[in-house]
Write a protein that holds these residues in place. Structure first.
Motif, mmCIF file in Angstrom:
data_model
loop_
_atom_site.group_PDB
_atom_site.id
_atom_site.type_symbol
_atom_site.label_atom_id
_atom_site.label_comp_id
_atom_site.label_asym_id
_atom_site.label_seq_id
_atom_site.Cartn_x
_atom_site.Cartn_y
_atom_site.Cartn_z
ATOM 1 N N TRP A 91 96.061 11.868 92.731
ATOM 2 C CA TRP A 91 95.847 13.186 93.340
ATOM 3 C C TRP A 91 96.900 14.187 92.861
ATOM 4 C CZ3 TRP A 91 91.590 14.270 96.040
ATOM 5 C CH2 TRP A 91 90.875 13.215 96.620
ATOM 6 N N GLY A 100 98.187 18.121 99.324
ATOM 7 C CA GLY A 100 99.375 18.565 98.616
ATOM 8 C C GLY A 100 100.579 17.907 99.239
ATOM 9 N N THR A 133 90.662 15.195 103.653
ATOM 10 C CA THR A 133 91.271 14.637 102.448
ATOM 11 C C THR A 133 92.543 13.865 102.794
ATOM 12 O OG1 THR A 133 92.083 15.122 100.211
ATOM 13 C CG2 THR A 133 92.637 16.715 101.920
ATOM 14 N N TRP A 148 93.965 26.080 99.702
ATOM 15 C CA TRP A 148 94.635 27.354 99.958
ATOM 16 C C TRP A 148 93.794 28.176 100.934
ATOM 17 C CZ3 TRP A 148 96.008 29.422 94.371
ATOM 18 C CH2 TRP A 148 96.949 28.573 93.797
ATOM 19 N N ASP A 180 96.933 21.779 96.517
ATOM 20 C CA ASP A 180 95.790 21.932 95.634
ATOM 21 C C ASP A 180 95.078 23.233 96.018
ATOM 22 O OD1 ASP A 180 92.799 21.588 95.004
ATOM 23 O OD2 ASP A 180 93.732 19.923 93.916
ATOM 24 N N ARG A 228 103.558 22.473 97.878
ATOM 25 C CA ARG A 228 102.646 22.635 96.746
ATOM 26 C C ARG A 228 101.317 22.062 97.210
ATOM 27 N NH1 ARG A 228 104.883 20.584 91.126
ATOM 28 N NH2 ARG A 228 106.425 22.091 91.816
ATOM 29 N N ARG A 242 96.165 15.399 89.342
ATOM 30 C CA ARG A 242 95.053 16.367 89.339
ATOM 31 C C ARG A 242 95.514 17.731 89.817
ATOM 32 N NH1 ARG A 242 90.728 12.042 90.915
ATOM 33 N NH2 ARG A 242 92.298 11.630 92.463
ATOM 34 N N MET A 243 96.317 17.742 90.885
ATOM 35 C CA MET A 243 96.805 19.014 91.430
ATOM 36 C C MET A 243 97.721 19.714 90.425
ATOM 37 S SD MET A 243 98.952 19.732 94.945
ATOM 38 C CE MET A 243 100.494 19.009 94.383
ATOM 39 N N GLN A 244 98.650 18.956 89.844
ATOM 40 C CA GLN A 244 99.645 19.567 88.961
ATOM 41 C C GLN A 244 99.097 19.889 87.572
ATOM 42 O OE1 GLN A 244 103.861 18.394 90.715
ATOM 43 N NE2 GLN A 244 103.035 16.786 89.429
ATOM 44 N N SER A 250 104.243 13.983 85.814
ATOM 45 C CA SER A 250 103.733 14.099 87.176
ATOM 46 C C SER A 250 104.208 12.925 88.022
ATOM 47 C CB SER A 250 102.206 14.171 87.158
ATOM 48 O OG SER A 250 101.700 14.302 88.460
ATOM 49 N N THR A 296 97.462 25.953 90.425
ATOM 50 C CA THR A 296 98.559 25.367 91.197
ATOM 51 C C THR A 296 99.899 25.714 90.573
ATOM 52 O OG1 THR A 296 97.195 23.474 91.809
ATOM 53 C CG2 THR A 296 99.566 23.198 92.040
ATOM 54 N N ASN A 312 96.306 21.486 87.321
ATOM 55 C CA ASN A 312 95.490 22.669 87.591
ATOM 56 C C ASN A 312 96.337 23.920 87.331
ATOM 57 O OD1 ASN A 312 94.179 24.872 88.842
ATOM 58 N ND2 ASN A 312 93.145 23.510 90.269
#
Length: 183
Positions: free
Chosen positions: A24, A78, A74, A106, A102, A100, A27-29, A47, A34, A31
């Motif tokens: 996860w 984050g 989820t 937001w 995803d 931080r 994937r977030m970092q 990561s 993000t 993006n």
């Protein structure tokens, strides 16, 4: 990591890291949204190093960056938490609050809710007198969270983040602070 602190807010659960969080996190970092105001994380190994540092901070200090879950939605929205500032600057030594998330999460108030819980932990069980936050001047979303938390920008507190190369647009940072009993 099961013995490390975890806690819940009205809508969120903040918990220590699990090995499954690394997918996860990557994937977030990876993006671009993000990372708009952060230095890019170039690959999975970098990561994973973020998660390694978060886990090591918990091991050394008993607090750090918690994974933020939204139960029923989820297991990884984050992260948010408290870390010792790892460099020397005019406001150090200090503990910094950070988050931080995803981009899919937001606009729901999760960053503010998670950060408020972290502040409560910092000023409560940890007994901190002050917590700081930093970001680049253009990061209006994070600055708005800081202000909702009751943090105030420090006049004359802007500084250059030593880990970012000279001339890079993300090097300049603004400093916010909150003292215990405020907010």
């Amino acid at each position: 990591m099961a013995s490390l602190p975890a806690f819940a807010t009205q809508r969120l659960r903040l918990r220590p890291w699990r090995s499954s969080d690394r997918d996860w996190l990557w994937r977030m970092q990876s993006n671009p949204a993000t990372m708009e105001f952060l230095m890019p994380v170039p690959d999975r190994a970098a990561s994973d190093a973020v998660a390694d540092r978060a886990e090591a901070h918990f091991t050394r200090n008993g607090f750090g960056l918690w994974v933020v879950e939204v139960p029923g939605v989820t297991d990884f929205a984050g992260y948010a938490g408290l870390v010792h500032v790892p460099y020397e600057e005019h406001f150090t030594p200090a503990v910094e609050i950070g988050w931080r998330f995803d981009p899919a999460f937001w606009g729901h108030g999760y960053a503010t809710e998670a950060a408020r819980a972290c502040l409560g932990y910092g000023f409560g069980p940890l007994g901190l007198e002050e917590i700081v936050a930093i970001t680049v001047p253009a990061n209006r979303r994070s600055r708005a969270v800081m202000e909702r938390l009751g943090m105030t920008q420090v006049d004359g507190g802007d500084f250059d983040l030593p880990s970012i190369p000279e001339g890079h647009p993300l090097r300049r940072q603004v400093l916010y602070r909150l003292r215990g009993g405020q907010g």
